[in-house]
Design a protein around this motif. Structure first.
Motif, mmCIF file in Angstrom:
data_model
loop_
_atom_site.group_PDB
_atom_site.id
_atom_site.type_symbol
_atom_site.label_atom_id
_atom_site.label_comp_id
_atom_site.label_asym_id
_atom_site.label_seq_id
_atom_site.Cartn_x
_atom_site.Cartn_y
_atom_site.Cartn_z
ATOM 1 N N ALA A 1 45.157 -7.175 11.345
ATOM 2 C CA ALA A 1 46.083 -6.511 10.428
ATOM 3 C C ALA A 1 47.327 -7.372 10.215
ATOM 4 N N GLU A 2 47.798 -7.997 11.320
ATOM 5 C CA GLU A 2 48.966 -8.871 11.199
ATOM 6 C C GLU A 2 48.657 -10.090 10.342
ATOM 7 N N LYS A 3 47.451 -10.658 10.535
ATOM 8 C CA LYS A 3 47.045 -11.825 9.755
ATOM 9 C C LYS A 3 46.925 -11.458 8.272
ATOM 10 N N LEU A 4 46.387 -10.282 8.025
ATOM 11 C CA LEU A 4 46.246 -9.789 6.662
ATOM 12 C C LEU A 4 47.611 -9.693 5.988
ATOM 13 N N GLN A 5 48.591 -9.166 6.731
ATOM 14 C CA GLN A 5 49.945 -9.040 6.210
ATOM 15 C C GLN A 5 50.569 -10.419 5.972
ATOM 16 N N GLU A 6 50.317 -11.333 6.915
ATOM 17 C CA GLU A 6 50.831 -12.708 6.824
ATOM 18 C C GLU A 6 50.326 -13.401 5.563
ATOM 19 N N LEU A 7 49.034 -13.248 5.298
ATOM 20 C CA LEU A 7 48.440 -13.855 4.108
ATOM 21 C C LEU A 7 48.970 -13.198 2.840
ATOM 22 N N SER A 8 49.092 -11.888 2.859
ATOM 23 C CA SER A 8 49.554 -11.156 1.671
ATOM 24 C C SER A 8 50.983 -11.503 1.305
ATOM 25 N N ASN A 9 51.753 -11.995 2.281
ATOM 26 C CA ASN A 9 53.149 -12.363 2.023
ATOM 27 C C ASN A 9 53.274 -13.705 1.304
ATOM 28 N N ILE A 10 52.175 -14.483 1.249
ATOM 29 C CA ILE A 10 52.197 -15.753 0.536
ATOM 30 C C ILE A 10 52.204 -15.448 -0.957
ATOM 31 N N PRO A 11 53.132 -16.045 -1.714
ATOM 32 C CA PRO A 11 53.189 -15.764 -3.156
ATOM 33 C C PRO A 11 51.833 -15.958 -3.841
ATOM 34 N N GLU A 12 51.448 -14.965 -4.646
ATOM 35 C CA GLU A 12 50.225 -14.990 -5.459
ATOM 36 C C GLU A 12 48.931 -14.896 -4.645
ATOM 37 N N ILE A 13 49.036 -14.552 -3.369
ATOM 38 C CA ILE A 13 47.832 -14.254 -2.572
ATOM 39 C C ILE A 13 47.763 -12.743 -2.442
ATOM 40 N N GLY A 14 46.879 -12.123 -3.203
ATOM 41 C CA GLY A 14 46.779 -10.665 -3.211
ATOM 42 C C GLY A 14 46.000 -10.127 -2.024
ATOM 43 N N GLU A 15 45.944 -8.806 -1.951
ATOM 44 C CA GLU A 15 45.280 -8.135 -0.830
ATOM 45 C C GLU A 15 43.784 -8.467 -0.775
ATOM 46 N N ARG A 16 43.143 -8.537 -1.955
ATOM 47 C CA ARG A 16 41.708 -8.801 -1.993
ATOM 48 C C ARG A 16 41.401 -10.184 -1.427
ATOM 49 N N ILE A 17 42.205 -11.198 -1.813
ATOM 50 C CA ILE A 17 41.997 -12.554 -1.297
ATOM 51 C C ILE A 17 42.258 -12.582 0.196
ATOM 52 N N ALA A 18 43.351 -11.929 0.613
ATOM 53 C CA ALA A 18 43.706 -11.909 2.031
ATOM 54 C C ALA A 18 42.584 -11.291 2.870
ATOM 55 N N GLU A 19 42.014 -10.190 2.412
ATOM 56 C CA GLU A 19 40.925 -9.532 3.143
ATOM 57 C C GLU A 19 39.717 -10.456 3.267
ATOM 58 N N SER A 20 39.406 -11.173 2.178
ATOM 59 C CA SER A 20 38.258 -12.083 2.194
ATOM 60 C C SER A 20 38.472 -13.226 3.175
ATOM 61 N N VAL A 21 39.697 -13.789 3.211
ATOM 62 C CA VAL A 21 39.998 -14.889 4.128
ATOM 63 C C VAL A 21 39.895 -14.413 5.573
#
Length: 703
Positions: free
Chosen positions: A575-595
């Motif tokens: 969950a923390e990693k998901l939030q970390e990725l989502s905080n990167i500009p233009e990286i949406g939730e769907r991309i973050a979940e896939s990564v």
């Protein structure tokens, strides 16, 4: 007259006759007279080989044989165009333009010819190279074949020609020439060519240039590219190109505003049927080159151009069967198998049905009479069902529940249109598709391996995933069917060379769902290494009690097993990693979940480790790191005006130092880098939003 002077005089005269005949469509001598002069020049050149010139009219006859077409990287990328299909689309586009550029906008309207895109290179007024569009980044060198096309000038006219430049256009086959070629094939009992576009494109890859020389191909030009070109507008550049000897279509027109564009579109939607060439729309370009530079590009297309597609031709035919295709990511695409029907010169047998929702929406059933059109006159699609002709025993379509290739039960995530086969490790099309993506030009760019070779290697049990490529041995692949000694050597060499591909392209090559080229670059720049990307945040012991805040007392925690605690900590880390990725500009939730799904999958990480062991680059190089910093992290910039350095270099500097470049001003903009000739409305908006304006020199001082 001495031989050299005589040769140069004949060349000059024949070039002018060529120009009059093939470019101006206004011949000044008969074909017989032209042929006599050409023969005279051939004889003189044969007697005096010391005066050879690659731009001589005699080279048009061809004769060179090209076994393999060399891949060439484009100096200036050849982008595709965004498409529009209605007046509303064009008006929306103009609204977006006015958010970035000031004042009235003029447009150049050009007919969109349906041919093979080409880039012609000139140096000192002489034709030196022709490169196909390819994937936009690199294409094939087809110079020998293009040299035979009569409307391509080998020597330009005038004394104001830039020393070095390229010009883009389309190689087309006029309708008259197409019908003549088919008549000859019919008389010989050969299969007829399907349409002019495919025939023109295929002609460029023929091995014998003498055969290409016999085909009535033409080259229509529409865009110049290069450094420091002496023009201020697109229309001015077209007029100069026409003066230098290029065949620039006379239909290109300068108009004011979208109303002028619409008038041009409406006229040619009907009048195009009288043209000698195949057309499928209109290309609209912002006229002023400074505005083009200011508008820039998206990842795939210029913001300053738009293709308006004419209404597609529509026909009806019978739907015989619905089958299902599996993509490299496991996405299932239903396919309509049709009774063959001709649309816009092409025989159509199949059309995409997209997904289950589309089938349900149109209530498409096997046996239906369906209406088919080519979307943008390229991709066939079913647009409606003729319910009056539906068979009485018709049954509603039941969507597939299992993968047609491996039998695995399909899944469909909430909010997604497509079904997926989750068996990504052993479903054959997924295995092959992932490997084909991995070796593709924009990814690992491995020479010597095509889709057929991938099929062979997988079916022979030599490849189960893309990491297996780096274990291949020469003696394993040489026994394969149609595998020559040189091909096997090239394949092994290509695999070895791919180890030098930079980290961002390796990341793209992994085929993580939703991670395209642009996203891969952003992730690589942000994390700088695969180790940082895959690192899941650890939960400290002091935080562990937070995971069980609902527990009654400490003894309740002790009753929970180690596995449960580990699972809970792992879930929290994800969950923390998901939030970390989502905080990167233009990286949406769907991309973050896939990564996160990819980096926490043991099978995927095992493959990544094998690639790491093979020597692939999983971090930015020292050189790349040294040119990057976080000096501009979290800052948003807009660039406007004319600068000493190129806008692309400015943009790259901002991104390399952690900043973000936006195309228009907003309350989120931190800095406006202000150049010369910046429009007054942009200045007014910046002042209104209290955005700090800095010069080019002030920006350079920041980094």
């Amino acid at each position: 007259m001495d031989p050299k002077t005589q040769i140069e005089s004949l060349r000059k005269e024949l070039r002018e006759h060529n120009y009059n005949y093939y470019v101006k469509d206004d011949p000044s001598i008969t074909d017989f007279e032209f042929d006599k002069k050409l023969e005279q020049l051939k004889t003189l050149e044969a007697s005096h080989p010391e005066f050879f010139d690659a731009s001589s009219p005699t080279v048009r006859v061809g004769g060179e044989v090209t076994k393999n077409f060399k891949t060439v990287k484009h100096i200036n990328r050849m982008y595709s165009l965004d498409n529009s299909y209605s007046l509303e689309d064009l008006q929306d586009w103009e609204t977006r333009l006015h958010k970035i550029v000031d004042g009235d906008i003029q447009y150049v309207c050009e007919l969109k010819y349906d041919g093979a895109s080409i880039s012609l290179h000139y140096e000192n007024g002489k034709f030196v190279q022709a490169v196909t569009r390819g994937d936009g980044t690199q294409g094939d060198d087809v110079t020998t074949n293009v040299r035979t096309i009569k409307s391509v000038p080998l020597q330009l006219k005038g004394d104001d020609i830039p020393k070095k430049f390229e010009i883009r256009g389309e190689i087309v086959l006029p309708w008259d020439g197409f019908h003549k070629m088919n008549k000859e094939r019919e008389e010989q009992g050969l299969e007829l060519y399907r349409n002019p576009r495919n025939t023109a494109s295929g002609s460029l890859k023929l091995q014998d240039s003498a055969v290409v020389a016999t085909r009535p191909l033409e080259c229509l030009l529409y865009q110049l590219a290069g450094d420091n070109l002496p023009f201020e507008t697109q229309f001015e550049a077209l007029e100069a190109a026409r003066k230098w000897g290029f065949k620039v279509p006379p239909q290109s027109t300068l108009v004011n505003g979208i109303d002028g564009v619409l008038e041009f579109v409406n006229h040619w939607d009907t009048a195009r049927k009288d043209l000698p060439y195949e057309t499928d729309g209109v290309v609209i370009k912002v006229n002023k080159l400074q505005h083009q530079e200011e508008l820039g590009f998206t990842a795939k297309a210029p913001r300053w151009a738009m293709a308006y597609k004419f209404s597609a031709e529509q026909v009806s035919t019978r739907l015989q069967e619905i089958t299902y295709q599996v993509g490299r990511t496991g996405a299932i695409t239903p396919v309509a198998n049709l009774e063959p029907v001709e649309i816009s010169g092409t025989t159509v047998k199949r059309a995409s049905l997209h997904n289950a929702d589309q089938i349900e929406k149109l209530d498409i059933r096997v046996g239906d009479e369906v209406f088919v059109e080519k979307g943008g006159e390229i991709i066939p699609k079913i647009v409606a069902v003729d319910l009056l002709k539906r068979p009485e025993d018709s049954e509603p379509t039941v969507y597939a529940t299992n993968c047609p290739e491996c039998g695995t039960q399909l899944v469909r995530k909430e909010g997604e249109a497509q079904h997926y086969c989750p068996n990504d490790q052993s479903c054959p099309p997924q295995v092959k598709g992932r490997i084909q993506h991995f070796i593709s030009r924009k990814a690992m760019d491995i020479d010597g391996i095509g889709s057929e070779t991938v099929d062979q290697l997988v079916e022979a049990g030599l490849l189960h995933n893309y990491a297996d490529l780096y274990d291949l041995k020469y003696e394993q692949i040489i026994p394969l069917e149609r595998m020559a000694e040189k091909s096997a050597t090239n394949m092994i060499a290509g695999i070895e060379a791919s180890k030098e591909i930079p980290f961002e392209r390796v990341l793209f090559a992994l085929g993580i769902r939703y991670v395209g080229e642009t996203v891969a670059k952003k992730l690589a720049r942000h994390y700088k290494s695969m180790d940082q990307l895959v690192a899941i945040p650890e939960i400290s012991k002091t935080d562990e009690t937070d995971l069980f805040s609902d527990a009654v007392d400490d003894s309740a925690i002790e009753e929970q097993g180690d596995d449960e605690v580990h699972t809970e900590r792992s879930r929290s880390g994800k969950a923390e990693k998901l939030q970390e990725l989502s905080n990167i500009p233009e990286i949406g939730e769907r991309i973050a979940e896939s990564v996160v799904e990819f980096i926490t999958d043991p099978a995927s990480m095992a493959v990544v480790q094998r690639l790491r062991n093979a020597g692939l680059k999983f971090s930015l190089s020292e050189e790349e790191l040294s040119s990057r910093s976080d000096a501009l992290a979290g800052k948003s910039f807009v660039i406007s005006g004319v600068f000493e350095m190129s806008r692309n270099d400015l943009k790259k500097m901002i991104e390399n130092n952690g900043g973000k470049v936006s195309s228009s001003l907003s309350s989120k903009t931190d800095y406006l880098i202000r150049g010369e000739n910046m429009g007054p409305s942009k200045l007014e908006k910046a002042e209104k939003l209290n955005i700090k304006m800095i010069s080019e020199q002030e920006f350079l001082a920041m980094v």
